[in-house]
Write a protein that holds these residues in place. Structure first.
Motif, PDB file in Angstrom:
ATOM      1  N   GLN A  95       0.829  -1.208   0.000  1.00 40.39           N
ATOM      2  CA  GLN A  95       0.000   0.000   0.000  1.00 40.39           C
ATOM      3  C   GLN A  95       0.864   1.260   0.000  1.00 40.39           C
ATOM      4  N   GLN A  96       1.902   1.266   0.826  1.00 38.74           N
ATOM      5  CA  GLN A  96       2.803   2.411   0.890  1.00 38.74           C
ATOM      6  C   GLN A  96       3.447   2.664  -0.473  1.00 38.74           C
ATOM      7  N   THR A  97       3.876   1.606  -1.127  1.00 44.25           N
ATOM      8  CA  THR A  97       4.533   1.732  -2.429  1.00 44.25           C
ATOM      9  C   THR A  97       3.563   2.274  -3.474  1.00 44.25           C
ATOM     10  N   LYS A  98       2.320   1.815  -3.426  1.00 39.65           N
ATOM     11  CA  LYS A  98       1.307   2.346  -4.343  1.00 39.65           C
ATOM     12  C   LYS A  98       1.123   3.848  -4.114  1.00 39.65           C
ATOM     13  N   ALA A  99       1.043   4.248  -2.850  1.00 40.49           N
ATOM     14  CA  ALA A  99       0.879   5.665  -2.521  1.00 40.49           C
ATOM     15  C   ALA A  99       2.103   6.470  -2.951  1.00 40.49           C
ATOM     16  N   ASP A 100       3.282   5.927  -2.712  1.00 39.36           N
ATOM     17  CA  ASP A 100       4.512   6.618  -3.115  1.00 39.36           C
ATOM     18  C   ASP A 100       4.539   6.840  -4.629  1.00 39.36           C
ATOM     19  N   ARG A 101       4.142   5.817  -5.370  1.00 38.17           N
ATOM     20  CA  ARG A 101       4.133   5.929  -6.836  1.00 38.17           C
ATOM     21  C   ARG A 101       3.137   7.012  -7.281  1.00 38.17           C
ATOM     22  N   LEU A 102       1.946   6.995  -6.689  1.00 37.75           N
ATOM     23  CA  LEU A 102       0.947   8.005  -7.029  1.00 37.75           C
ATOM     24  C   LEU A 102       1.466   9.417  -6.715  1.00 37.75           C
ATOM     25  N   PHE A 103       2.094   9.563  -5.556  1.00 42.60           N
ATOM     26  CA  PHE A 103       2.643  10.868  -5.165  1.00 42.60           C
ATOM     27  C   PHE A 103       3.680  11.323  -6.185  1.00 42.60           C
ATOM     28  N   SER A 104       4.558  10.412  -6.596  1.00 42.53           N
ATOM     29  CA  SER A 104       5.623  10.763  -7.544  1.00 42.53           C
ATOM     30  C   SER A 104       5.053  11.155  -8.903  1.00 42.53           C
ATOM     31  N   GLN A 105       3.842  10.676  -9.200  1.00 37.28           N
ATOM     32  CA  GLN A 105       3.181  11.007 -10.471  1.00 37.28           C
ATOM     33  C   GLN A 105       2.323  12.265 -10.354  1.00 37.28           C
ATOM     34  N   GLY A 106       2.303  12.878  -9.150  1.00 39.64           N
ATOM     35  CA  GLY A 106       1.525  14.086  -8.949  1.00 39.64           C
ATOM     36  C   GLY A 106       0.073  13.845  -8.583  1.00 39.64           C
ATOM     37  N   SER A 107      -0.272  12.590  -8.325  1.00 36.68           N
ATOM     38  CA  SER A 107      -1.645  12.243  -7.906  1.00 36.68           C
ATOM     39  C   SER A 107      -1.720  12.300  -6.385  1.00 36.68           C
ATOM     40  N   TYR A 164       4.264   4.987   7.838  1.00 32.18           N
ATOM     41  CA  TYR A 164       4.296   4.646   6.418  1.00 32.18           C
ATOM     42  C   TYR A 164       4.017   5.856   5.521  1.00 32.18           C
ATOM     43  N   HIS A 165       3.863   7.026   6.112  1.00 28.83           N
ATOM     44  CA  HIS A 165       3.578   8.241   5.344  1.00 28.83           C
ATOM     45  C   HIS A 165       4.886   8.808   4.792  1.00 28.83           C
ATOM     46  N   THR A 166       5.371   8.181   3.746  1.00 29.04           N
ATOM     47  CA  THR A 166       6.659   8.518   3.166  1.00 29.04           C
ATOM     48  C   THR A 166       6.779   9.985   2.791  1.00 29.04           C
ATOM     49  N   ASN A 167       5.713  10.552   2.242  1.00 30.22           N
ATOM     50  CA  ASN A 167       5.796  11.900   1.676  1.00 30.22           C
ATOM     51  C   ASN A 167       5.162  12.978   2.540  1.00 30.22           C
ATOM     52  N   ALA A 168       5.157  12.780   3.847  1.00 28.70           N
ATOM     53  CA  ALA A 168       4.566  13.783   4.739  1.00 28.70           C
ATOM     54  C   ALA A 168       5.217  15.148   4.535  1.00 28.70           C
ATOM     55  N   ASP A 169       6.527  15.177   4.379  1.00 28.95           N
ATOM     56  CA  ASP A 169       7.230  16.446   4.158  1.00 28.95           C
ATOM     57  C   ASP A 169       6.829  17.064   2.827  1.00 28.95           C
ATOM     58  N   GLY A 170       6.590  16.218   1.833  1.00 26.67           N
ATOM     59  CA  GLY A 170       6.179  16.707   0.520  1.00 26.67           C
ATOM     60  C   GLY A 170       4.830  17.389   0.573  1.00 26.67           C
ATOM     61  N   TYR A 171       3.902  16.803   1.328  1.00 23.82           N
ATOM     62  CA  TYR A 171       2.590  17.423   1.482  1.00 23.82           C
ATOM     63  C   TYR A 171       2.712  18.766   2.193  1.00 23.82           C
ATOM     64  N   GLN A 172       3.513  18.792   3.242  1.00 25.49           N
ATOM     65  CA  GLN A 172       3.696  20.040   3.982  1.00 25.49           C
ATOM     66  C   GLN A 172       4.310  21.107   3.080  1.00 25.49           C
ATOM     67  N   SER A 173       5.259  20.712   2.268  1.00 23.81           N
ATOM     68  CA  SER A 173       5.915  21.647   1.361  1.00 23.81           C
ATOM     69  C   SER A 173       4.926  22.197   0.328  1.00 23.81           C
ATOM     70  N   LEU A 174       4.111  21.321  -0.242  1.00 17.73           N
ATOM     71  CA  LEU A 174       3.100  21.764  -1.206  1.00 17.73           C
ATOM     72  C   LEU A 174       2.091  22.708  -0.550  1.00 17.73           C
ATOM     73  N   TYR A 175       1.676  22.341   0.652  1.00 16.12           N
ATOM     74  CA  TYR A 175       0.707  23.157   1.384  1.00 16.12           C
ATOM     75  C   TYR A 175       1.285  24.548   1.656  1.00 16.12           C
ATOM     76  N   THR A 176       2.526  24.578   2.110  1.00 16.39           N
ATOM     77  CA  THR A 176       3.197  25.851   2.396  1.00 16.39           C
ATOM     78  C   THR A 176       3.322  26.692   1.126  1.00 16.39           C
ATOM     79  N   SER A 177       3.652  26.050   0.013  1.00 11.63           N
ATOM     80  CA  SER A 177       3.747  26.760  -1.265  1.00 11.63           C
ATOM     81  C   SER A 177       2.398  27.344  -1.670  1.00 11.63           C
ATOM     82  N   ALA A 178       1.340  26.574  -1.480  1.00 11.65           N
ATOM     83  CA  ALA A 178      -0.002  27.045  -1.817  1.00 11.65           C
ATOM     84  C   ALA A 178      -0.388  28.240  -0.945  1.00 11.65           C
ATOM     85  N   LYS A 179      -0.056  28.170   0.335  1.00 10.69           N
ATOM     86  CA  LYS A 179      -0.344  29.295   1.242  1.00 10.69           C
ATOM     87  C   LYS A 179       0.414  30.551   0.780  1.00 10.69           C
ATOM     88  N   LYS A 180       1.655  30.362   0.361  1.00  9.86           N
ATOM     89  CA  LYS A 180       2.458  31.482  -0.119  1.00  9.86           C
ATOM     90  C   LYS A 180       1.817  32.092  -1.370  1.00  9.86           C
TER      91      LYS A 180
END
Length: 167
Positions: free
Chosen positions: A92-104, A119-135
């Motif tokens: 499941q984690q690998t499926k989520a990681d792949r989707l994240f890498s594809q921008g889904s 198992y939340h591999t991309n937690a930092d990525g979500y935070q970074s995207l969120y911060t960028s959107a706020k900016k």
């Protein structure tokens, strides 16, 4: 002539050979040479926990592939491991990681939320995207901000922020 003493020496020599081969396999595994380690453990048959270590080598290989973005091969291996360790969760984690890498991000987040936080591999990525959107939102670039918030789906208060960026 003591045949029992000779047999005892032969047996210990035999065991030492297996122990040495096992130790070598462990070193290969520690060095990330997973295929070689697995082959060495497999050749030892039922010696010690060689069967388990052969699976562990495969598991470690899959995890290495996942962390390096080789999701298809990692998925194949984790799936083949069945209920070994946490392989089913790693699928499941690998499926989520792949989707994240594809921008889904939304689809990936939906999978991550079903998994333990470890198992939340991309937690930092979500935070970074969120911060960028706020900016973007703070800079008055509401269309761009709403696009990013929409892609984040249920992450934090992205839905609310998306709606606010629409007005």
């Amino acid at each position: 002539y003591d045949i029992y003493a000779e047999l005892d020496v032969s047996y210990h020599t035999f065991l030492e050979g297996y122990k040495s081969q096992y130790d070598t396999a462990m070193i290969l595994q520690d060095e990330g040479r997973f295929d070689e380690a697995r082959a060495a453990f497999t050749s030892l048959g039922k010696f010690s926990d060689s069967e388990t270590q052969a699976k562990e080598s495969l598991y470690l290989k899959a995890n290495h592939l996942r962390t390096n973005g080789e999701y298809s091969e990692a998925l194949e291996i984790f799936t083949s491991l069945g209920d070994y360790a946490d392989a089913l969760l790693r699928v499941q984690q690998t499926k989520a990681d792949r989707l994240f890498s594809q921008g889904s991000y939304t689809a990936a987040f939906d999978i991550y939320t079903e998994l333990d936080e470890s198992y939340h591999t991309n937690a930092d990525g979500y935070q970074s995207l969120y911060t960028s959107a706020k900016k973007l939102q703070n800079e008055g670039l509401f269309d761009k901000a709403s696009t990013v918030f929409a892609s984040l789906g249920k992450y934090a208060d992205s839905i609310t922020q998306y709606k606010e960026s629409q007005y």
